[in-house]
Design a protein around this motif. Structure first.
Motif, PDB file in Angstrom:
ATOM      1  N   UNK A   2      10.530   9.967  13.093  1.00  0.00           N
ATOM      2  CA  UNK A   2       9.821   9.931  11.947  1.00  0.00           C
ATOM      3  C   UNK A   2       8.914   8.764  11.151  1.00  0.00           C
ATOM      4  N   UNK A   3       9.936   7.523  11.536  1.00  0.00           N
ATOM      5  CA  UNK A   3       9.368   6.383  10.686  1.00  0.00           C
ATOM      6  C   UNK A   3       8.276   5.652  11.777  1.00  0.00           C
TER       7      UNK A   3
ATOM      8  N   UNK B 151      -0.394   7.938   7.359  1.00  0.00           N
ATOM      9  CA  UNK B 151      -0.647   8.220   5.988  1.00  0.00           C
ATOM     10  C   UNK B 151      -0.493   9.704   5.425  1.00  0.00           C
ATOM     11  N   UNK B 152      -0.487  10.682   6.191  1.00  0.00           N
ATOM     12  CA  UNK B 152      -0.317  12.040   5.829  1.00  0.00           C
ATOM     13  C   UNK B 152       1.153  12.202   5.161  1.00  0.00           C
ATOM     14  N   UNK B 153       2.036  11.393   5.518  1.00  0.00           N
ATOM     15  CA  UNK B 153       3.336  11.550   5.035  1.00  0.00           C
ATOM     16  C   UNK B 153       3.572  10.482   3.831  1.00  0.00           C
ATOM     17  N   UNK B 154       2.540   9.797   3.251  1.00  0.00           N
ATOM     18  CA  UNK B 154       2.653   9.000   1.989  1.00  0.00           C
ATOM     19  C   UNK B 154       2.588   9.918   0.880  1.00  0.00           C
ATOM     20  N   UNK B 155       2.846   8.968  -0.345  1.00  0.00           N
ATOM     21  CA  UNK B 155       2.912   9.965  -1.426  1.00  0.00           C
ATOM     22  C   UNK B 155       1.476  10.475  -1.842  1.00  0.00           C
ATOM     23  N   UNK B 156       0.536   9.729  -1.377  1.00  0.00           N
ATOM     24  CA  UNK B 156      -0.684  10.305  -1.669  1.00  0.00           C
ATOM     25  C   UNK B 156      -1.183  11.341  -0.561  1.00  0.00           C
ATOM     26  N   UNK B 157      -0.585  11.310   0.468  1.00  0.00           N
ATOM     27  CA  UNK B 157      -0.939  12.337   1.494  1.00  0.00           C
ATOM     28  C   UNK B 157      -1.991  11.989   2.391  1.00  0.00           C
ATOM     29  N   UNK B 158      -2.693  10.594   2.194  1.00  0.00           N
ATOM     30  CA  UNK B 158      -3.804  10.398   2.962  1.00  0.00           C
ATOM     31  C   UNK B 158      -3.983   8.766   2.992  1.00  0.00           C
ATOM     32  N   UNK B 159      -5.009   8.387   3.830  1.00  0.00           N
ATOM     33  CA  UNK B 159      -5.497   6.894   3.675  1.00  0.00           C
ATOM     34  C   UNK B 159      -5.942   6.389   2.540  1.00  0.00           C
ATOM     35  N   UNK B 160      -6.025   5.443   2.059  1.00  0.00           N
ATOM     36  CA  UNK B 160      -6.899   4.951   0.757  1.00  0.00           C
ATOM     37  C   UNK B 160      -8.384   5.587   0.892  1.00  0.00           C
ATOM     38  N   UNK B 161      -8.790   6.111  -0.232  1.00  0.00           N
ATOM     39  CA  UNK B 161     -10.097   6.752  -0.208  1.00  0.00           C
ATOM     40  C   UNK B 161     -11.287   5.413  -0.301  1.00  0.00           C
ATOM     41  N   UNK B 162     -12.127   5.903   0.299  1.00  0.00           N
ATOM     42  CA  UNK B 162     -13.405   4.988   0.703  1.00  0.00           C
ATOM     43  C   UNK B 162     -13.638   4.160  -0.530  1.00  0.00           C
ATOM     44  N   UNK B 163     -13.896   2.725  -0.312  1.00  0.00           N
ATOM     45  CA  UNK B 163     -13.995   1.928  -1.230  1.00  0.00           C
ATOM     46  C   UNK B 163     -12.767   1.357  -2.159  1.00  0.00           C
TER      47      UNK B 163
ATOM     48  N   UNK C  15       0.855  -1.270   0.023  1.00  0.00           N
ATOM     49  CA  UNK C  15       0.027   0.053   0.056  1.00  0.00           C
ATOM     50  C   UNK C  15       0.993   1.217   0.052  1.00  0.00           C
ATOM     51  N   UNK C  16       1.962   1.178  -1.086  1.00  0.00           N
ATOM     52  CA  UNK C  16       3.066   2.185  -1.054  1.00  0.00           C
ATOM     53  C   UNK C  16       2.519   3.714  -0.933  1.00  0.00           C
ATOM     54  N   UNK C  17       1.178   3.713  -1.731  1.00  0.00           N
ATOM     55  CA  UNK C  17       0.861   5.099  -1.869  1.00  0.00           C
ATOM     56  C   UNK C  17       0.248   5.623  -0.610  1.00  0.00           C
ATOM     57  N   UNK C  18       0.116   4.881   0.439  1.00  0.00           N
ATOM     58  CA  UNK C  18      -1.019   5.270   1.736  1.00  0.00           C
ATOM     59  C   UNK C  18      -0.029   5.145   2.909  1.00  0.00           C
ATOM     60  N   UNK C  19       1.083   4.492   2.639  1.00  0.00           N
ATOM     61  CA  UNK C  19       1.873   4.341   3.907  1.00  0.00           C
ATOM     62  C   UNK C  19       2.919   5.002   4.209  1.00  0.00           C
ATOM     63  N   UNK C  20       3.016   6.166   5.254  1.00  0.00           N
ATOM     64  CA  UNK C  20       3.902   7.169   5.375  1.00  0.00           C
ATOM     65  C   UNK C  20       5.048   6.745   6.364  1.00  0.00           C
ATOM     66  N   UNK C  21       5.123   5.633   6.830  1.00  0.00           N
ATOM     67  CA  UNK C  21       6.128   5.174   7.747  1.00  0.00           C
ATOM     68  C   UNK C  21       6.603   4.080   7.296  1.00  0.00           C
ATOM     69  N   UNK C  22       7.497   3.076   8.153  1.00  0.00           N
ATOM     70  CA  UNK C  22       8.009   1.864   7.732  1.00  0.00           C
ATOM     71  C   UNK C  22       7.280   0.959   8.419  1.00  0.00           C
ATOM     72  N   UNK C  23       6.351   0.926   9.339  1.00  0.00           N
ATOM     73  CA  UNK C  23       5.667   0.084   9.951  1.00  0.00           C
ATOM     74  C   UNK C  23       4.659  -0.856   9.045  1.00  0.00           C
ATOM     75  N   UNK C  24       4.229  -1.985   9.462  1.00  0.00           N
ATOM     76  CA  UNK C  24       3.303  -3.058   8.828  1.00  0.00           C
ATOM     77  C   UNK C  24       2.379  -3.302   9.878  1.00  0.00           C
ATOM     78  N   UNK C  25       1.051  -3.704   9.494  1.00  0.00           N
ATOM     79  CA  UNK C  25      -0.001  -4.112  10.500  1.00  0.00           C
ATOM     80  C   UNK C  25       0.601  -4.967  11.496  1.00  0.00           C
TER      81      UNK C  25
ATOM     82  N   UNK D 222      -4.671   6.411   8.755  1.00  0.00           N
ATOM     83  CA  UNK D 222      -4.453   7.613   9.038  1.00  0.00           C
ATOM     84  C   UNK D 222      -3.213   7.877  10.486  1.00  0.00           C
ATOM     85  N   UNK D 223      -3.465   7.247  11.213  1.00  0.00           N
ATOM     86  CA  UNK D 223      -2.697   7.213  12.461  1.00  0.00           C
ATOM     87  C   UNK D 223      -1.589   6.231  12.692  1.00  0.00           C
TER      88      UNK D 223
END
Lengths: 337, 337
Positions: free
Chosen positions: B250-251, B160-172, B100-110, B155-156
């Motif tokens: 930061x990560x 996601x704010x630091x990801x390339x899209x700047x936010x979480x995946x859009x709804x749907x 989920x590269x575009x939506x992940x702003x750090x190096x963590x995984x679930x 989001x938290x």
């Protein structure tokens, strides 16, 4: 060497810990397996046989890591199978890779080390261009006194190479030292010297060395890269070993070995040694030694607790799986910066 | 995840996990008549009842063995399109930054916080979460779907704010579908609408001495630094592949994440850290070290529009947090990038 089986199984056992089960790699660290130029049979085969180190451009990104070669671990058939699997699954290709072609590439690759970055690989296929240039690593500084200890020894400090081999590659049941983290090696030598870790052969050797010498030897061995000389020999269930290494068995409170020892068993930190390519008799013996309380002194009791939960079957399985992995590159883990 | 500084939702985590009888009761409570029979048969055929195992309870006072729900193993993922979605979800869960590269702003995984691929009891497993949604949440005063919940994770926890899209995946987005396919699979034959034993992170009551980051620093040095690094920034291996996740900076997760609350982090740590050593820390140590890691700066709370103080009043009144407080002469919450 023993055959693992179909391409998917080889991939799961040998490649997935770095490239990930779905081939996407790890952001900024391990490249994805979908760049068509790298999916060509000749390129895939060349990379799998020899490995690659240094800067390489894949897709639009540049990576600068180290992938081990698998010439010593996988048969021609295994390599053909895994290359075909990668090509068909992510490379969008129908045609597989022929084991005969792998055999010919193997003959050519004999004795050659890893490819030096993407530029070197363009000799296999110009379609990989453009690729970044390779600038070799800083040469290892060689300390004459350390080399003398290793090759000639001094009194009770018998020559390390007489037991651990000229390249620190070991020979069952004597461990491989090449590429283990310096802090870990130094801690073991200190433990042998202080009697916290006991072994008839090592205790005397370690006691005869001064603290500065122990540290210098640790630094030296940590920077060595030696090809694997380990062979699975304990009749272990390598599929079980693979599961324990990659996933652990949380129903018995066993975390994945690689959660602490790093992906591919290449080490997880200054006190978390590489396990890949370690000789299986040695690995299994250490696991028993912890389980029986003979080996102690692991930081935080982390390893002792895990070892205590392994059965004899688990120990053989994991030791054989690890022995079938390629050895780690000379690079030691570093702190994230 | 993620779920911010809201008052955590009311979860009746038993002080000591209940015995088998309760699981049967839960099953009975969850369904009626025929449904019970079917559920029961399913449970048996899937090895829930038969395969239930004994485990020592992690909570300090209860050494009683307890049976937890057993999610199906990875090998039970079916073939076909359903299976493909489950596997994509598993990949997202295990390796979020690459999948989920575009939506992940750090190096963590679930999986870093929901251990063993979301299977581990008492590490907020997905099999227990699945059946609880949609759920009313006091935080936003409305019914939240699982998609809403996962959006909060991105989001938290994933900043996601630091990801390339700047936010979480859009709804749907497919990311939600695939993650939910995986959760649904893990919850195969689990009851829905009930709190299951082993769900969430078992709460740890605030100890008599409260919590103290200075004491926590000592706990950290002795029990955590080996893996997470003296500087808390985690460790990567020679390829740059994460081995141990960062705990601040930061990560890491941002100030809005559930883990940034001291009480929540203490609960996670008490049962899950150091890795493989459930129950090693006392309640006091867990709270102190949680206070220590959460007294460091991390990415800003994405809900902050005005000042930190203002956001602290609006969003950080539930739970224990250093957000908006002065520690060592510095106002915390400003964020790092």
């Amino acid at each position: 060497m023993e055959k693992i089986s179909g391409g998917e199984a080889v991939f799961a056992a040998a490649c997935s810990t770095c490239h990930q089960p779905n081939g996407v790699g790890v952001r900024g660290a391990v490249p994805p397996l979908n760049d068509p130029a790298f999916m060509e049979p000749a390129v895939l085969t060349a990379v799998i046989l020899r490995g690659v180190e240094g800067p390489i451009r894949v897709g639009r990104e540049t990576f600068d890591g180290a992938m081990p070669g698998f010439a010593g671990q996988l048969t021609d058939q295994d390599i053909a199978n895994v290359a075909s699997y990668v090509r068909r699954t992510w490379g969008g290709a129908d045609a597989g890779v022929d084991p005969g072609a792998v055999a010919r590439a193997r003959a050519q690759a004999a004795g050659a080390g890893p490819w030096r970055g993407g530029r070197d690989l363009t000799r296999v296929s110009p379609a990989l261009l453009p690729q970044p240039a390779w600038s070799g690593p800083a040469p290892l500084p060689v300390d004459g006194a350390v080399l003398a200890l290793i090759n000639e020894g001094r009194g009770e400090a018998l020559a390390c190479s007489s037991c651990h081999g000229p390249q620190g590659q070991g020979g069952d049941p004597i461990p491989r030292l090449a590429g283990l983290p310096a802090d870990y090696i130094a801690a073991q030598l200190d433990a042998f010297a202080a009697g916290r870790r006991r072994n008839d052969q090592m205790s005397g050797v370690a006691r005869a060395l001064g603290p500065t010498e122990r540290r210098a030897l640790a630094d030296y061995y940590s920077r060595l890269a030696a090809p694997s000389t380990a062979t699975p020999s304990l009749d272990g269930d390598r599929a079980l070993g693979e599961r324990l290494a990659l996933r652990g068995d949380w129903s018995r409170d066993i975390p994945a070995c690689f959660a602490c020892h790093g992906p591919s068993g290449f080490g997880g930190g200054p006190r978390l040694p590489a396990l890949a390519a370690q000789h299986p008799g040695y690995t299994a013996a250490q696991l028993s030694a912890w389980a029986s309380g003979q080996r102690t002194g692991d930081p935080g009791g982390l390893m002792g607790e895990v070892a205590g939960r392994l059965s004899e079957q688990d120990r053989r399985a994991i030791a054989d799986y690890l022995a079938g992995l390629p050895s780690s590159p000379a690079t030691v883990p570093r702190n994230r910066r | 995840m993620s779920d911010p500084s809201e008052t955590p939702r009311e979860r009746t985590v038993p002080a000591s996990p209940p015995s088998r009888g309760l699981i049967r009761d839960l099953l009975l409570a969850a369904a009626g008549g025929l449904a019970v029979l079917i559920l029961g048969l399913l449970a048996v055929s899937l090895g829930w009842i038969d395969g239930r195992r004994e485990r020592t309870s992690p909570s300090a006072d209860a050494a009683r063995p307890v049976a937890y729900f057993q999610p199906p193993p990875p090998s039970a993922i079916p073939d076909g399109p359903d299976g493909d979605a489950i596997r994509r979800g598993e990949a997202l869960f295990m390796n979020t930054p690459a999948n989920a590269a575009a939506f992940t702003g750090n190096s963590l995984s679930c999986v870093n916080c929901h251990l063993d691929g979301g299977r581990r009891a008492n590490a907020s497993p997905m099999w227990s979460a699945w059946g609880l949604y949609p759920m009313f949440r006091a935080k936003n005063g409305r019914i939240n779907t699982m998609e809403d919940r996962i959006m909060g994770c991105f989001t938290f926890s994933m900043n996601a704010q630091a990801s390339s899209s700047g936010g979480p995946p859009p709804a749907g987005h497919d990311v939600y579908r695939d993650l939910q396919a995986y959760m649904h699979f893990l919850a195969t034959a689990a009851p829905s609408g009930v709190e299951m034993p082993g769900g969430g992170y078992p709460k740890v009551a605030q100890p008599a001495q409260g919590f103290d980051p200075v004491r926590g620093a000592r706990v950290f040095a002795a029990n955590c630094a080996l893996c997470h690094g003296e500087d808390g920034q985690g460790r990567v291996n020679a390829n740059g592949q994460p081995v141990f996740p960062p705990l601040w900076g930061p990560q890491s997760y941002n100030w809005g994440a559930g883990m940034a609350r001291i009480n929540t982090a203490a609960a996670f740590i008490k049962t899950n850290m150091p890795l493989g050593q459930t129950g090693r820390l006392s309640d006091q140590e867990a709270w102190d070290v949680a206070a220590f890691i959460n007294s460091h700066e991390r990415p800003k709370d994405p809900r902050q529009t005005g000042s930190v103080e203002d956001n602290a009043r609006r969003n950080h009144t539930g739970g224990k947090t250093y957000y908006g407080q002065v520690v060592n002469g510095r106002l915390l919450g400003g964020g790092v990038r």
